[in-house]
Scaffold this motif. Structure first.
Motif, PDB file in Angstrom:
ATOM      1  N   ARG A  29       0.830  -1.211   0.000  1.00 24.01           N
ATOM      2  CA  ARG A  29       0.000   0.000   0.000  1.00 24.01           C
ATOM      3  C   ARG A  29       0.863   1.259   0.000  1.00 24.01           C
ATOM      4  O   ARG A  29       0.539   2.257  -0.648  1.00 24.01           O
ATOM      5  CB  ARG A  29      -0.921   0.012   1.226  1.00 24.01           C
ATOM      6  CG  ARG A  29      -2.096  -0.940   1.135  1.00 24.01           C
ATOM      7  CD  ARG A  29      -3.144  -0.616   2.180  1.00 24.01           C
ATOM      8  NE  ARG A  29      -2.615  -0.694   3.532  1.00 24.01           N
ATOM      9  CZ  ARG A  29      -2.626  -1.793   4.282  1.00 24.01           C
ATOM     10  NH1 ARG A  29      -3.135  -2.927   3.794  1.00 24.01           N
ATOM     11  NH2 ARG A  29      -2.129  -1.789   5.507  1.00 24.01           N
ATOM     12  N   ALA A  30       1.977   1.204   0.724  1.00 21.42           N
ATOM     13  CA  ALA A  30       2.825   2.387   0.850  1.00 21.42           C
ATOM     14  C   ALA A  30       3.697   2.632  -0.373  1.00 21.42           C
ATOM     15  O   ALA A  30       4.036   3.786  -0.679  1.00 21.42           O
ATOM     16  CB  ALA A  30       3.706   2.253   2.096  1.00 21.42           C
ATOM     17  N   ASP A  34       0.610   4.100  -8.939  1.00 18.57           N
ATOM     18  CA  ASP A  34       0.729   4.468 -10.344  1.00 18.57           C
ATOM     19  C   ASP A  34       1.734   5.601 -10.506  1.00 18.57           C
ATOM     20  O   ASP A  34       1.739   6.568  -9.738  1.00 18.57           O
ATOM     21  CB  ASP A  34      -0.630   4.910 -10.891  1.00 18.57           C
ATOM     22  CG  ASP A  34      -1.617   3.755 -11.014  1.00 18.57           C
ATOM     23  OD1 ASP A  34      -1.164   2.591 -11.011  1.00 18.57           O
ATOM     24  OD2 ASP A  34      -2.830   4.023 -11.103  1.00 18.57           O
ATOM     25  N   GLY A  35       2.570   5.451 -11.524  1.00 17.71           N
ATOM     26  CA  GLY A  35       3.531   6.495 -11.818  1.00 17.71           C
ATOM     27  C   GLY A  35       4.796   6.441 -10.996  1.00 17.71           C
ATOM     28  O   GLY A  35       5.702   7.260 -11.187  1.00 17.71           O
ATOM     29  N   ARG A  36       4.894   5.488 -10.082  1.00 16.16           N
ATOM     30  CA  ARG A  36       6.091   5.356  -9.270  1.00 16.16           C
ATOM     31  C   ARG A  36       6.897   4.138  -9.729  1.00 16.16           C
ATOM     32  O   ARG A  36       6.428   3.327 -10.520  1.00 16.16           O
ATOM     33  CB  ARG A  36       5.731   5.224  -7.780  1.00 16.16           C
ATOM     34  CG  ARG A  36       4.870   6.351  -7.237  1.00 16.16           C
ATOM     35  CD  ARG A  36       5.513   7.722  -7.469  1.00 16.16           C
ATOM     36  NE  ARG A  36       6.772   7.882  -6.792  1.00 16.16           N
ATOM     37  CZ  ARG A  36       6.917   8.432  -5.577  1.00 16.16           C
ATOM     38  NH1 ARG A  36       5.850   8.860  -4.932  1.00 16.16           N
ATOM     39  NH2 ARG A  36       8.117   8.560  -5.041  1.00 16.16           N
ATOM     40  N   GLU A  65      10.036  -4.269 -14.226  1.00 15.47           N
ATOM     41  CA  GLU A  65      10.878  -3.295 -13.536  1.00 15.47           C
ATOM     42  C   GLU A  65      10.150  -2.788 -12.295  1.00 15.47           C
ATOM     43  O   GLU A  65       8.941  -2.568 -12.299  1.00 15.47           O
ATOM     44  CB  GLU A  65      11.220  -2.100 -14.420  1.00 15.47           C
ATOM     45  CG  GLU A  65      12.126  -1.130 -13.659  1.00 15.47           C
ATOM     46  CD  GLU A  65      12.620   0.043 -14.484  1.00 15.47           C
ATOM     47  OE1 GLU A  65      13.802   0.399 -14.333  1.00 15.47           O
ATOM     48  OE2 GLU A  65      11.823   0.609 -15.249  1.00 15.47           O
ATOM     49  N   GLY A  66      10.903  -2.618 -11.236  1.00 17.50           N
ATOM     50  CA  GLY A  66      10.314  -2.148  -9.993  1.00 17.50           C
ATOM     51  C   GLY A  66       9.824  -3.258  -9.088  1.00 17.50           C
ATOM     52  O   GLY A  66       9.279  -2.985  -8.017  1.00 17.50           O
TER      53      GLY A  66
END
Length: 300
Positions: A29-30, A34-36, A65-66
């Protein structure tokens, strides 16, 4: 990533009340928005190596990725030079992230482990309230009883032609009798204001995202992104006489005077030669007196 183990513990999640399990749902949640950068956070109770697992997931197209893979315990964790990294369950942070630095020339990817060192040290300095320094290339140092000790390390591995997996291990709550080797330390032994691993992990990952975006947006240029300057400011190796133990059983002794644009440590030898070192084990011998002791990320 397909595997999911959110049991948050080993055999008994409350077996050590001083070491509560991480909360996978709260971490997602933290961090996953979106966009991160962070696209997924998975938590497993035990594995051999998060790096090995995440490299395999990436190779099989099961991780984007991510992706972040966190383990409460590793029994085959690896550091640089294939050194083993072991610690009691839930006593540290053991995690790997998948990065795909599109637009960054491959020859600049060698800065990723140094970037991870800067980001981790900065995040822990803020969240744990502990002065951190870096030993070239990417060991994390703290001071315990006036002695410099290693509290963490970083290992970067290629995961195909377009990806890198960066693994980070940090000793958080280890007690003196639990340290794996002489010279090791932990955030707790260094006087951390908190050993709650959830906020520590969030702080490190947010710092890593910030630094990765700056570096990637600058095309991987370590000077333009500020990475090279910040790394040098927080590097406890610079200004010291060191021994570089190189592949092939050779070594060089000299003063560590700079980190060059390729991330190599530059040694000034007694013969007046400046020798860049790109790989090897660095042993701190003594301070030259030309620089002050490093404080949090390089503050004197």
């Amino acid at each position: 990533m397909t595997p999911r183990d959110d049991s948050d513990a080993n055999d008994n999640r409350w077996s050590d009340l001083d070491r509560p399990p991480l909360n996978a749902a709260a971490l997602r949640r933290a961090l996953v928005r979106d966009g991160r950068l962070w696209s997924d956070v998975q938590l497993v109770s035990r594995t051999g190596s998060t790096n090995t697992d995440l490299v395999a997931f990436a190779a099989n197209g099961k991780a984007e990725e991510g992706a972040v893979l966190v383990a409460e315990e590793q029994d085959a964790g690896r550091g640089r030079l294939d050194r083993r990294w072991t610690a009691p369950a839930r006593s540290g942070l053991f995690f790997s992230v998948l990065l795909k630095p599109a637009g960054v020339p491959v020859e600049r990817w060698g800065w990723l482990p140094l970037l991870a060192g800067v980001a981790t040290a900065a995040g822990l300095s803020r969240a744990a309230g502990v002065d951190m320094a870096l030993k070239w290339p990417n060991d994390l140092l703290v001071t315990v009883g006036g002695e410099e000790r290693k509290v963490g390390g970083i290992l970067a591995e290629r995961a195909g032609p377009d990806a890198v997996v960066v693994g980070i291990g940090i000793n958080v709550s280890l007690r003196e009798d639990e340290l794996p080797v002489p010279g090791a330390g932990s955030l707790a032994l260094a006087g951390a204001i908190s050993t709650d691993r959830d906020p520590l992990l969030r702080a490190v990952l947010r710092s890593l995202e910030d630094w990765y975006r700056k570096w990637r947006d600058a095309g991987g240029d370590p000077a333009a992104s500020g990475l090279q300057e910040t790394y040098a400011a927080g590097c406890a190796t610079l200004g010291r006489v060191v021994r570089a133990e190189l592949p092939g059983d050779t070594s060089i002794i000299g003063e560590a005077v700079a980190v060059d644009g390729d991330g190599r440590l530059v040694l000034a030898t007694a013969e007046g030669v400046q020798q860049p070192v790109g790989a090897g084990d660095i042993v701190h011998l003594r301070s030259t007196g030309s620089t002050g002791s490093k404080g949090p990320m390089g503050e004197e």
